[in-house]
Design an enzyme around this catalytic site. Structure first.
Site, PDB file in Angstrom:
ATOM      1  N   MET A  96       0.846  -1.190   0.000  1.00 38.37           N
ATOM      2  CA  MET A  96       0.000   0.000   0.000  1.00 38.37           C
ATOM      3  C   MET A  96       0.886   1.246   0.000  1.00 38.37           C
ATOM      4  O   MET A  96       0.433   2.346   0.332  1.00 38.37           O
ATOM      5  CB  MET A  96      -0.943  -0.004   1.205  1.00 38.37           C
ATOM      6  CG  MET A  96      -1.895  -1.209   1.183  1.00 38.37           C
ATOM      7  SD  MET A  96      -3.451  -0.943   2.035  1.00 38.37           S
ATOM      8  CE  MET A  96      -2.895  -0.593   3.679  1.00 38.37           C
ATOM      9  N   HIS A 155       9.410  -2.944   3.383  1.00 40.51           N
ATOM     10  CA  HIS A 155       9.022  -3.123   1.975  1.00 40.51           C
ATOM     11  C   HIS A 155      10.251  -3.393   1.107  1.00 40.51           C
ATOM     12  O   HIS A 155      10.218  -4.229   0.200  1.00 40.51           O
ATOM     13  CB  HIS A 155       8.346  -1.853   1.438  1.00 40.51           C
ATOM     14  CG  HIS A 155       7.040  -1.507   2.094  1.00 40.51           C
ATOM     15  ND1 HIS A 155       6.891  -0.406   2.903  1.00 40.51           N
ATOM     16  CD2 HIS A 155       5.833  -2.127   2.045  1.00 40.51           C
ATOM     17  CE1 HIS A 155       5.631  -0.346   3.315  1.00 40.51           C
ATOM     18  NE2 HIS A 155       4.972  -1.373   2.822  1.00 40.51           N
ATOM     19  N   GLN A 167     -10.201  -2.650   2.512  1.00 47.34           N
ATOM     20  CA  GLN A 167      -9.687  -3.299   3.729  1.00 47.34           C
ATOM     21  C   GLN A 167      -9.663  -2.349   4.921  1.00 47.34           C
ATOM     22  O   GLN A 167      -9.163  -2.707   5.977  1.00 47.34           O
ATOM     23  CB  GLN A 167      -8.321  -3.931   3.476  1.00 47.34           C
ATOM     24  CG  GLN A 167      -7.177  -2.967   3.229  1.00 47.34           C
ATOM     25  CD  GLN A 167      -5.908  -3.713   2.815  1.00 47.34           C
ATOM     26  OE1 GLN A 167      -5.783  -4.162   1.686  1.00 47.34           O
ATOM     27  NE2 GLN A 167      -4.964  -3.849   3.727  1.00 47.34           N
ATOM     28  N   LYS A 202       5.388  -9.513   9.620  1.00 49.69           N
ATOM     29  CA  LYS A 202       4.746  -8.667  10.637  1.00 49.69           C
ATOM     30  C   LYS A 202       3.222  -8.854  10.578  1.00 49.69           C
ATOM     31  O   LYS A 202       2.559  -8.863  11.595  1.00 49.69           O
ATOM     32  CB  LYS A 202       5.084  -7.188  10.445  1.00 49.69           C
ATOM     33  CG  LYS A 202       4.483  -6.330  11.573  1.00 49.69           C
ATOM     34  CD  LYS A 202       4.886  -4.899  11.483  1.00 49.69           C
ATOM     35  CE  LYS A 202       4.066  -4.143  10.485  1.00 49.69           C
ATOM     36  NZ  LYS A 202       2.646  -3.951  10.899  1.00 49.69           N
TER      37      LYS A 202
HETATM   38  O1  PAF Z   1       0.054  -5.619   3.582  1.00 49.81           O
HETATM   39  C1  PAF Z   1      -0.426  -4.731   2.849  1.00 49.81           C
HETATM   40  O2  PAF Z   1       0.193  -3.698   2.586  1.00 49.81           O
HETATM   41  C2  PAF Z   1      -1.824  -4.929   2.266  1.00 49.81           C
HETATM   42  O3  PAF Z   1      -2.663  -5.565   3.170  1.00 49.81           O
HETATM   43  C3  PAF Z   1      -1.805  -5.656   0.920  1.00 49.81           C
HETATM   44  C4  PAF Z   1      -1.300  -7.081   1.048  1.00 49.81           C
HETATM   45  C5  PAF Z   1      -0.941  -4.898  -0.075  1.00 49.81           C
HETATM   46  C6  PAF Z   1      -3.223  -5.732   0.339  1.00 49.81           C
HETATM   47  O4  PAF Z   1      -3.747  -4.464   0.141  1.00 49.81           O
END
Ligand code: PAF
Length: 282
Positions: free
Chosen positions: A30, A37, A61, A149
């Protein structure tokens, strides 16, 4: 690095990659990249011919009253960081591109998605499972990379992949922590200095539980009490602090087999999660 905004272009790009016989590693994100990341991108880079990073702040979400509007966004900064990791494609669709008018499908993973964060954030994992299923369908990666995490998210995605026979391997990468132990999270930017200092208690609580287990304790209650004590000393009342099976998240009452200790807590303006695998000392 190519930046792609449309689903159709992403599908064409991925199809051309596969037609050349090249493998694709996907890192779903995201955005608001931090070292966690970047570690996923680096793993994808070493294991695949091509690396696709998706950057999509997925509205489905987030629950009502959650931080969708405030969630940090920085496409240009993220693009620079991804390019520096030698990412081939940054897929950054809009919400309208991912959820066009009339969108009517939801993927629900029963069981593992219904407890812990699933119980605390109703509908959260439906949003995650739905968007991950879409991303897998659009990019058709060989391997997809997720951070440990979000241990529950990893289990939800593994279940999704198994149940729908999706031809993708799921790699869970280790939690990346700040020097003082705080698990890296895009939401850490919500912490003011006082909350930032207290937030280290989450990792310390997990370590305290681990230390008790290392001394030979296996019963859940004393293990949880050690963690709870550390949180309380920092004025943190956890939303949940639980020992669960790392396979299916059923509750466990003893650390005789490896067990997942998972915690979620509000610290200042941030809702933080963290976890640790506990293993009995032999
Ligand atoms: O972990 C995240 O950043 C989000 O939940 C994901 C897996 C990209 C789904 O939107």
């Amino acid at each position: 690095m190519k930046i792609v905004h449309s689903v159709a272009e992403m599908q064409d790009t991925a199809a051309a990659t596969r037609a050349r016989g090249e493998s694709i590693g996907l890192v779903p994100t995201m955005g608001s990249f931090h070292a966690g990341h970047l570690s996923l991108m680096s793993a994808a880079r070493t294991q695949n011919d091509r690396v696709v990073v998706s950057l999509f702040v997925n509205p489905t979400q987030f629950g009502p009253g959650e931080d969708l509007a405030a969630y940090p966004r920085d496409l240009d900064g993220d693009a620079r960081l991804a390019a520096a990791e030698d990412v081939d494609v940054l897929f950054a669709p809009s919400a309208a591109e991912m959820y066009p008018d009339g969108f009517a499908t939801t993927v629900h993973v029963a069981g593992v998605a219904d407890v812990l964060d699933g119980a605390a954030r109703p509908g959260h994992f439906d949003g995650v499972a739905t968007v991950v299923a879409k991303l897998f369908s659009i990019v058709a990666p060989d391997v997809a990379y997720f951070g440990q995490k979000d241990a529950q998210q990893v289990l939800v995605v593994r279940r999704l992949v198994r149940d729908l026979n999706l031809p993708v391997r799921i790699e869970a990468c280790p939690i990346v922590r700040e020097a003082d132990g705080l698990a890296m999270s895009s939401r850490n930017v919500y912490l003011d200095p006082e909350a930032r200092a207290r937030a280290t208690a989450l990792n310390q609580a997990l370590s305290a539980a681990e230390a008790v287990v290392a001394l030979g304790e296996t019963r859940a209650e004393p293990v949880l009490a050690a963690a709870r004590g550390v949180l309380a000393a920092s004025g943190i009342d956890p939303e949940y602090l639980e020992l669960r099976s790392p396979d299916d998240l059923t509750p466990v009452d003893a650390v005789t087999e490896p067990a997942l200790l998972a915690v979620a807590a509000r610290v200042g303006s941030a809702r933080l999660i963290d976890n640790r695998m506990l293993e009995a000392s032999r």
